[in-house]
Structures are given as C-alpha cells and as structure tokens.
Design a protein around this motif. Sequence first.
Motif, PDB file in Angstrom:
ATOM      1  N   VAL A  49       0.894  -1.175  -0.021  1.00  0.00           N
ATOM      2  CA  VAL A  49       0.140  -0.138  -0.012  1.00  0.00           C
ATOM      3  C   VAL A  49       0.906   1.330   0.085  1.00  0.00           C
ATOM      4  O   VAL A  49       1.747   1.359   0.881  1.00  0.00           O
ATOM      5  CB  VAL A  49      -1.007  -0.173   1.188  1.00  0.00           C
ATOM      6  N   HIS A  50       0.590   2.155  -0.913  1.00  0.00           N
ATOM      7  CA  HIS A  50       1.418   3.358  -1.044  1.00  0.00           C
ATOM      8  C   HIS A  50       0.549   4.447  -1.120  1.00  0.00           C
ATOM      9  O   HIS A  50      -0.469   4.276  -1.891  1.00  0.00           O
ATOM     10  CB  HIS A  50       2.335   3.342  -2.338  1.00  0.00           C
ATOM     11  N   LYS A  51       0.925   5.584  -0.390  1.00  0.00           N
ATOM     12  CA  LYS A  51      -0.008   6.840  -0.341  1.00  0.00           C
ATOM     13  C   LYS A  51       0.934   7.704  -1.239  1.00  0.00           C
ATOM     14  O   LYS A  51       1.951   8.111  -0.968  1.00  0.00           O
ATOM     15  CB  LYS A  51      -0.200   7.463   1.168  1.00  0.00           C
ATOM     16  N   ILE A  52       0.150   8.542  -2.157  1.00  0.00           N
ATOM     17  CA  ILE A  52       0.787   9.458  -3.047  1.00  0.00           C
ATOM     18  C   ILE A  52      -0.042  10.611  -2.741  1.00  0.00           C
ATOM     19  O   ILE A  52      -1.278  10.809  -2.978  1.00  0.00           O
ATOM     20  CB  ILE A  52       0.544   8.816  -4.547  1.00  0.00           C
ATOM     21  N   GLN A  53       0.535  11.816  -2.349  1.00  0.00           N
ATOM     22  CA  GLN A  53      -0.083  13.056  -2.262  1.00  0.00           C
ATOM     23  C   GLN A  53       0.075  13.920  -3.462  1.00  0.00           C
ATOM     24  O   GLN A  53       1.601  14.198  -3.447  1.00  0.00           O
ATOM     25  CB  GLN A  53       0.167  13.484  -0.772  1.00  0.00           C
TER      26      GLN A  53
END
Length: 80
Positions: free
Chosen positions: A44-48
Amino acid sequence: MLNIYVDADACPVKEEICRVAMRHNLQVYLVSNSRLNIIVNKNVHKIQVKSDLDAADNWIEEHIETGDIVKQSSGHSLVC
C-alpha cells in the motif's frame, strides 16, 4: 504486474481495496490531494498530489499501464 490505482479523496472503499491487495500481493496506490489516514506497507502506497482539481487523475494517468485497475472517486472502476 497488475497494479491498482485509487483516486482516494472520496473513495468509500479504500480500506477494502487495501485488504484485497495485501491478500493477493498486489500493489495499490492511493492518490489523494489530502492527507489519508491509512497505514502503508509493502503493498500500500500513499501518493499526495497538489490540490488542483484533476491532480489525482493526472498522476494516475501518467503511471497506469496495460492491465492495471483504476478506481475513480466517481464510483467507476476501469481495467486498462
């Protein structure tokens, strides 16, 4: 490898998508212009992105490949 990209700002099923991705060892990218309260791990990767109206859509468009899955905040899902 199949990746899942989620326009995560208004997506009500983010956590469910993350659980499925981990169960099947798929990579999921949660793309948002706001801070997300989701724990990241190897799948799981969060990209803002910037707060521009289409910034999340544009980021996803630049990174998807044939066979990837896209979950849009509008409720639509696409297989590319």
